[in-house]
Design a protein around this motif. Sequence first.
Motif, mmCIF file in Angstrom:
data_model
loop_
_atom_site.group_PDB
_atom_site.id
_atom_site.type_symbol
_atom_site.label_atom_id
_atom_site.label_comp_id
_atom_site.label_asym_id
_atom_site.label_seq_id
_atom_site.Cartn_x
_atom_site.Cartn_y
_atom_site.Cartn_z
ATOM 1 N N ALA A 114 -9.974 -5.622 -4.750
ATOM 2 C CA ALA A 114 -9.070 -6.200 -3.509
ATOM 3 C C ALA A 114 -7.712 -5.551 -3.776
ATOM 4 C CB ALA A 114 -8.966 -7.527 -3.457
ATOM 5 N N SER B 228 -12.568 6.360 4.764
ATOM 6 C CA SER B 228 -13.378 4.989 4.288
ATOM 7 C C SER B 228 -14.474 4.809 5.001
ATOM 8 C CB SER B 228 -12.344 3.885 4.340
ATOM 9 O OG SER B 228 -11.824 3.756 5.695
ATOM 10 N N MET C 56 -13.543 -10.069 -3.038
ATOM 11 C CA MET C 56 -12.524 -8.972 -2.425
ATOM 12 C C MET C 56 -11.804 -9.741 -1.428
ATOM 13 S SD MET C 56 -15.048 -5.911 -1.667
ATOM 14 C CE MET C 56 -15.903 -4.926 -2.904
ATOM 15 N N PRO D 1 -14.291 -0.412 -2.379
ATOM 16 C CA PRO D 1 -15.066 -1.553 -1.861
ATOM 17 C C PRO D 1 -16.222 -1.417 -1.354
ATOM 18 C CG PRO D 1 -12.717 -2.042 -1.401
ATOM 19 C CD PRO D 1 -12.831 -0.486 -1.732
ATOM 20 N N GLN E 68 -7.132 -10.415 -2.180
ATOM 21 C CA GLN E 68 -6.044 -9.866 -1.437
ATOM 22 C C GLN E 68 -5.046 -10.848 -1.280
ATOM 23 O OE1 GLN E 68 -7.446 -7.399 2.159
ATOM 24 N NE2 GLN E 68 -9.502 -8.296 1.397
ATOM 25 N N THR F 85 -9.469 2.493 -0.263
ATOM 26 C CA THR F 85 -10.186 1.856 0.725
ATOM 27 C C THR F 85 -11.764 1.928 0.726
ATOM 28 O OG1 THR F 85 -9.837 3.587 2.471
ATOM 29 C CG2 THR F 85 -8.107 1.827 2.233
ATOM 30 N N ARG G 135 -3.027 -0.692 2.511
ATOM 31 C CA ARG G 135 -2.405 -0.935 3.782
ATOM 32 C C ARG G 135 -0.944 -1.023 3.517
ATOM 33 N NH1 ARG G 135 -7.139 -4.046 5.170
ATOM 34 N NH2 ARG G 135 -6.036 -5.763 4.056
ATOM 35 N N GLY H 234 -6.642 -8.626 5.669
ATOM 36 C CA GLY H 234 -7.906 -8.245 5.141
ATOM 37 C C GLY H 234 -8.751 -9.630 4.768
ATOM 38 N N ILE I 135 -7.743 -2.343 -1.583
ATOM 39 C CA ILE I 135 -7.560 -2.374 0.036
ATOM 40 C C ILE I 135 -6.201 -2.845 0.456
ATOM 41 C CG2 ILE I 135 -8.751 -3.772 1.813
ATOM 42 C CD1 ILE I 135 -10.786 -4.517 0.044
#
Length: 430
Positions: free
Chosen positions: A131, A161, A76, A40, A80, A37, A138, A369, A134
């Motif tokens: 991406a 992060s 990014m 990015p 996602q 995380t 999660r 995201g 990220i």
Amino acid sequence: MPDSGQKATQEHITETAPGEAARRTGLLVTLVLGGLTALPPLSMDMYLPALPEVTGALHAPAATIQLTLTACLAGMALGQLVVGPMSDRWGRRRPLLIGMIVYAFATAVCALAPTAELLIGFRLLQGLAGAAGIVIARAVVRDLYDGVEMARFFSTLMLISGVAPIIAPLIGGQILRITDWRGVFHVLTVIGVLLTVVVWRFLDETLPPERRHEGGVGQALRTMRGLLADRVFAGYMLTGGLAFAALFAYISASPFVVQEIYGASPQTFSLLFGLNSIGLVAVGQINGKLLVGRVSLDKALGWGLGTIVLASLALLLMTSGVFGEVGLVPVAAGLFVLMSAMGLAMPNTNAQALMRTPHAAGSASALLGTTSFLIGAAASPLVGMAGEHTAVPMAVVQLSCAVLAVACFLGLCRPWQAAPGAEGGRRTAA
């Protein structure tokens, strides 16, 4: 040949092993997910001090070089939407490893780019691949944890992060003392390779085959459409996205507001930026360590949103001259309160949204995201719409986003309808 009892035991081990194995590693998984995380913001912010040098080295106008930031941010956001459904179909490890390998490759090419156009193209690819970190981070949290434990873990991730945007420009500046702008991308390439190795070696698969989704793009779109049709999930998604937009307005406007309008030095701005980030991280830790489990997530989220509204309103009153001429200290205090309250808003919106989606955590994480990035990117240009001599647009954008976030929270999430005694809110059936 194993008997039925042995077979049942083996099936149970197959089903539960991924989550149990990852939980047993504890701190290591936290550091791996935190690194993913943090990648990015490192990719964005380490590069910022090098922008003037890149402009001269590639003989391109500043506006063109700024597109290298836009391309990475757009990658990014859109990446996602692709990686999230992929991880629901093929598991978490495979898409994550592919994404990290592509990230390292794209970053290495950025370090060698001879033209601005090539740099823009591979910055876009870098964002698309980055991406994966990220969205899958999660989703992995959703695979391993539920309820208050998930909220606590998100608060812990915020500690890791949240430090990245503080130290990234400092790292970039130090790199530029010993090498040129290409050295920044060399360092990011090394970070990408190391994270790839760590993920391959230490992060177990957390989504067992029986919980994966079959189907292609059509199935992914139907899954996302179903998530968006869930009123409460959409409410948390929009609430989090609008809160993030208020944060993005601060990031976009604060260098101009603090230095140009209030006359602070770059060193003072860096100090204030760092203090605000520390406030966000500290409140996130208070949320995870003290509030979660004692206070419902919706109540903590409501406190955070209310504080953001009040801080935004105070900033608007100060910057518009209602209290007369105010200096930097009161404005900086308002920004500190607003940023700190994000430590209540962001982890709790993520936790509440993902608790409703155990059946599609990757797609849900992708929507969360992407929505945050897109709403934040839309709000960012608005902070400068009234020129360079007033901070009112920043405060107006922040207050508008905060009020809309509260409206989505109350109108769509309807926290008063939560089941009595529910620790983390409501969730849908898988």
